[in-house]
Design an enzyme around this catalytic site. Structure first.
Site, short mmCIF file in Angstrom:
data_model
loop_
_atom_site.label_atom_id
_atom_site.label_comp_id
_atom_site.label_asym_id
_atom_site.label_seq_id
_atom_site.Cartn_x
_atom_site.Cartn_y
_atom_site.Cartn_z
N THR A 152 0.81 -1.22 0.00
CA THR A 152 0.00 0.00 0.00
C THR A 152 0.85 1.27 0.00
O THR A 152 1.88 1.34 0.67
CB THR A 152 -0.92 -0.01 1.24
OG1 THR A 152 -1.60 -1.27 1.29
CG2 THR A 152 -1.92 1.12 1.20
N GLU A 153 0.36 2.25 -0.74
CA GLU A 153 1.03 3.56 -0.80
C GLU A 153 0.02 4.65 -0.47
O GLU A 153 -1.20 4.42 -0.54
CB GLU A 153 1.58 3.79 -2.22
CG GLU A 153 2.60 2.73 -2.60
CD GLU A 153 3.29 3.01 -3.91
OE1 GLU A 153 2.93 4.00 -4.61
OE2 GLU A 153 4.20 2.22 -4.24
N GLY A 157 -4.08 1.89 -2.77
CA GLY A 157 -4.28 0.76 -1.85
C GLY A 157 -4.99 -0.36 -2.57
O GLY A 157 -4.38 -1.32 -3.04
N GLU A 268 -2.84 -14.70 2.52
CA GLU A 268 -3.06 -13.67 3.54
C GLU A 268 -4.55 -13.56 3.89
O GLU A 268 -4.93 -13.48 5.06
CB GLU A 268 -2.53 -12.34 2.97
CG GLU A 268 -2.87 -11.12 3.79
CD GLU A 268 -2.17 -9.84 3.30
OE1 GLU A 268 -1.24 -9.92 2.48
OE2 GLU A 268 -2.57 -8.77 3.76
N GLN A 305 -35.92 -14.08 25.35
CA GLN A 305 -35.91 -14.65 23.99
C GLN A 305 -35.15 -13.78 22.98
O GLN A 305 -34.45 -14.31 22.11
CB GLN A 305 -37.35 -14.87 23.50
CG GLN A 305 -37.39 -15.68 22.22
CD GLN A 305 -38.78 -15.76 21.63
OE1 GLN A 305 -39.48 -14.77 21.55
NE2 GLN A 305 -39.19 -16.94 21.25
N GLY A 390 -7.49 -6.18 1.42
CA GLY A 390 -8.55 -6.13 0.39
C GLY A 390 -9.87 -5.83 1.07
O GLY A 390 -10.32 -6.60 1.92
C1 LIG Z 1 -3.99 -1.22 10.42
C2 LIG Z 1 -3.64 -1.47 8.98
C3 LIG Z 1 -2.59 -2.33 8.68
C4 LIG Z 1 -2.22 -2.55 7.36
N1 LIG Z 1 -1.11 -3.31 7.08
C5 LIG Z 1 -0.63 -3.31 5.80
C6 LIG Z 1 0.63 -3.92 5.51
O1 LIG Z 1 1.30 -4.50 6.39
N2 LIG Z 1 1.09 -3.86 4.23
C7 LIG Z 1 0.40 -3.24 3.23
O2 LIG Z 1 0.87 -3.20 2.12
N3 LIG Z 1 -0.81 -2.67 3.49
C8 LIG Z 1 -1.33 -2.68 4.73
N4 LIG Z 1 -2.55 -2.08 4.99
C9 LIG Z 1 -3.27 -1.44 3.90
C10 LIG Z 1 -4.59 -2.07 3.51
O3 LIG Z 1 -4.39 -3.30 2.86
C11 LIG Z 1 -5.32 -1.03 2.65
O4 LIG Z 1 -5.74 0.01 3.55
C12 LIG Z 1 -6.52 -1.59 1.90
O5 LIG Z 1 -6.09 -2.44 0.88
C13 LIG Z 1 -7.39 -0.48 1.28
O6 LIG Z 1 -6.63 0.43 0.56
P1 LIG Z 1 -6.80 2.01 0.84
O7 LIG Z 1 -6.69 2.22 2.32
O8 LIG Z 1 -5.84 2.74 -0.01
O9 LIG Z 1 -8.27 2.34 0.43
P2 LIG Z 1 -8.76 2.83 -1.02
O10 LIG Z 1 -8.23 1.94 -2.06
O11 LIG Z 1 -8.49 4.30 -1.15
O12 LIG Z 1 -10.33 2.61 -0.90
C14 LIG Z 1 -11.20 3.56 -0.32
C15 LIG Z 1 -12.63 3.05 -0.47
O13 LIG Z 1 -12.94 2.94 -1.87
C16 LIG Z 1 -13.39 1.62 -2.12
N5 LIG Z 1 -12.97 1.21 -3.46
C17 LIG Z 1 -11.74 1.29 -4.02
N6 LIG Z 1 -11.75 0.76 -5.25
C18 LIG Z 1 -13.01 0.34 -5.48
C19 LIG Z 1 -13.65 -0.31 -6.57
N7 LIG Z 1 -12.99 -0.65 -7.68
N8 LIG Z 1 -14.96 -0.60 -6.46
C20 LIG Z 1 -15.64 -0.28 -5.35
N9 LIG Z 1 -15.09 0.32 -4.27
C21 LIG Z 1 -13.79 0.62 -4.34
C22 LIG Z 1 -12.74 0.77 -1.05
O14 LIG Z 1 -13.43 -0.46 -0.88
C23 LIG Z 1 -12.84 1.67 0.14
O15 LIG Z 1 -14.12 1.57 0.70
C24 LIG Z 1 -2.96 -1.91 6.31
C25 LIG Z 1 -4.04 -1.10 6.61
C26 LIG Z 1 -4.39 -0.86 7.92
C27 LIG Z 1 -5.54 0.07 8.21
#
Ligand SMILES: Cc1cc2nc3c(=O)[nH]c(=O)nc-3n(C[C@H](O)[C@H](O)[C@H](O)COP(=O)(O)OP(=O)(O)OC[C@H]3O[C@@H](n4cnc5c(N)ncnc54)[C@H](O)[C@@H]3O)c2cc1C
Length: 405
Positions: A152-153, A157, A268, A305, A390
């Site tokens: 993630t960046e 994400g 994962e 209940q 994800g």
């Molecule tokens: C506590 C924590 C630990 C983590 N650890 C790691 C780690 O060790 N390594 C790592 O690489 N990452 C890590 N992550 C990152 C995590 O995997 C990402 O936060 C996640 O994949 C979502 O990406 P984003 O935060 O950029 O959200 P975004 O991609 O910006 O998404 C924002 C919203 O838009 C929605 N969205 C995006 N695209 C679509 C689409 N095509 N259709 C419908 N809805 C969409 C998403 O579902 C979400 O609701 C961590 C995150 C947290 C919070």
């Protein structure tokens, strides 16, 4: 002479009366006596050595010594090959660890361990060279080196293909620039499995994984990020500023990093789903005990209940998620690549875990809102699972697309 058609009448009369086996928790067919023994030993370790510190670690994050201790006990390489110091067990031993570590009462700890054992380590074992496995996997299984995973960046994400971290070849080296965020173990890790772009014009064939030592010049551990739950884990914002690594730091094939990381995400998600089911069961059990003690209007609250039905709903949800996780794990362990079912398991387990924890707060009443009971923490910790590895929306999209939509 009586005919066979009349037999059932007599047989019914003679048959033993069958009683429901409510008390039994039958073992699923994927598990054996060995898994049960492992389950007992991880559970007793978690209860005796981890849970007593759970509150303190919410403030401080859990110490690195937990990795060393778990390495000593053989818990960090349960399903990893013996030649690298692992126990050589089957995939279900990893499921047992994910389930039993919830008895540490610390979601953050469980996540930090899972990132190490089931997120960063598998790609090194699957795609790494012998030298890379000796350098990183052997000490990681011993708990002497800690791993993290950087996908993630700040600007990408869910859309992994949108990452901007670049690795550019320069002679025998690569120069890496970019940033990663929300990286679990990012502050303590010795090495990161880093997803980069080596060829921005090549689409999905333009990604490459690297193993970057975290003490390399130019790796900056920026902020320790504060979050809703999982407080016992450290979460980092990382910068990579002209970080030079040798070409031997490439993990897997140049240009195949996207496919490598999509494979990693399947394991994962499945391990995360197993952890969700176990955590949901744990908060359910705790709340059941409470509902059998707490009285209102002349009886235990669980005997009303409405509350009884809440338990029935929760139990049904937990069991459905458990069956989905186990069946999918069986397929994964037996050479299938069940991406659709893994996505379903991850989606369903994360959702029901959050719903169960929420309902458990409700059943506890005001006590559920108090830190002392630990139910609010379960909800805060579990809430991450609908986002991390994800999001729900991405899982739905993977499932939907798998039908050609
Ligand atoms: C506590 C924590 C630990 C983590 N650890 C790691 C780690 O060790 N390594 C790592 O690489 N990452 C890590 N992550 C990152 C995590 O995997 C990402 O936060 C996640 O994949 C979502 O990406 P984003 O935060 O950029 O959200 P975004 O991609 O910006 O998404 C924002 C919203 O838009 C929605 N969205 C995006 N695209 C679509 C689409 N095509 N259709 C419908 N809805 C969409 C998403 O579902 C979400 O609701 C961590 C995150 C947290 C919070």
């Amino acid at each position: 002479m009586s005919s066979p058609v009349s037999a059932p009448v007599d047989a019914t009369a003679e048959r033993e009366v069958l009683k429901p086996d409510f008390g039994a928790r039958p073992r699923h067919f994927i598990f054996s006596d060995e898994h049960d023994q492992l389950r007992d030993s991880i559970r007793s370790f978690a209860i005796k050595e981890l849970a007593p510190h759970a509150e303190e670690w919410e403030e401080t994050t859990f110490p690195d010594s937990v990795f060393a201790r778990m390495g000593e006990l053989g818990f960090l390489g349960l399903d990893k090959p013996e030649e690298y110091g692992g126990q050589g067990g089957d995939y279900f031993t990893a499921i047992v660890l994910a389930e039993e570590i919830v008895h540490s009462n610390s979601g953050g700890l469980g996540m930090g361990i899972a990132v190490h054992t089931d997120m960063a380590m598998p790609p090194i074992l699957a795609f790494g060279t012998e030298e890379q496995k000796q350098e990183w996997v052997v000490p990681a299984i011993q708990g002497k080196k800690i791993l993290c995973l950087g996908i993630t960046e700040p600007d990408a994400g869910s859309d992994v293909s949108g990452i901007k971290t670049r690795a550019v070849r320069d002679g025998d080296e690569y120069v890496i620039n970019g940033s990663k965020t929300y990286i679990t173990n990012g502050h303590r890790a010795d090495v990161i499995v880093l997803v980069t772009k080596t060829d921005p014009d090549a689409g999905y064939d333009g990604f490459t994984l690297f193993l970057v030592p975290m003490d390399s010049p130019g790796v900056v551990r920026e902020k320790r990020l504060e979050k809703l739950g999982m407080h016992a884990s450290d979460t980092a914002l990382l910068a990579f500023q002209d970080v030079r690594v040798p070409a031997s730091a490439v993990l897997g094939q140049v240009g195949k990093g996207f496919y490598h990381i999509m494979w990693e995400l399947q394991g994962e998600r499945l391990i995360g789903a197993a952890g969700c089911v176990a955590a949901a069961q744990q908060v359910f059990d705790k709340t059941l005990r409470y509902a059998l003690e707490r009285k209102a209007f002349g009886r235990e609250i669980g005997k009303h209940q409405v509350i009884r039905h809440k338990f029935a709903e929760m139990a049904t949800q937990i069991e459905s998620a458990r069956q989905l996780v186990y069946t999918t794990a069986w397929r994964f362990a037996n050479g299938h690549y069940p991406v659709r079912e893994i996505s379903m398991a991850k989606l369903h387990a994360a959702r029901i875990a959050v719903e169960v924890a929420d309902e458990c707060i409700q059943i506890h009443g005001g006590a559920g809102y108090m830190k002392e009971y630990g139910v609010e923490r379960a909800w805060r910790d579990l809430r991450l699972n609908r986002i991390g590895a994800g999001t729900d929306e991405i899982m739905l999209d993977v499932i939907g697309r798998s039908y050609g939509l």
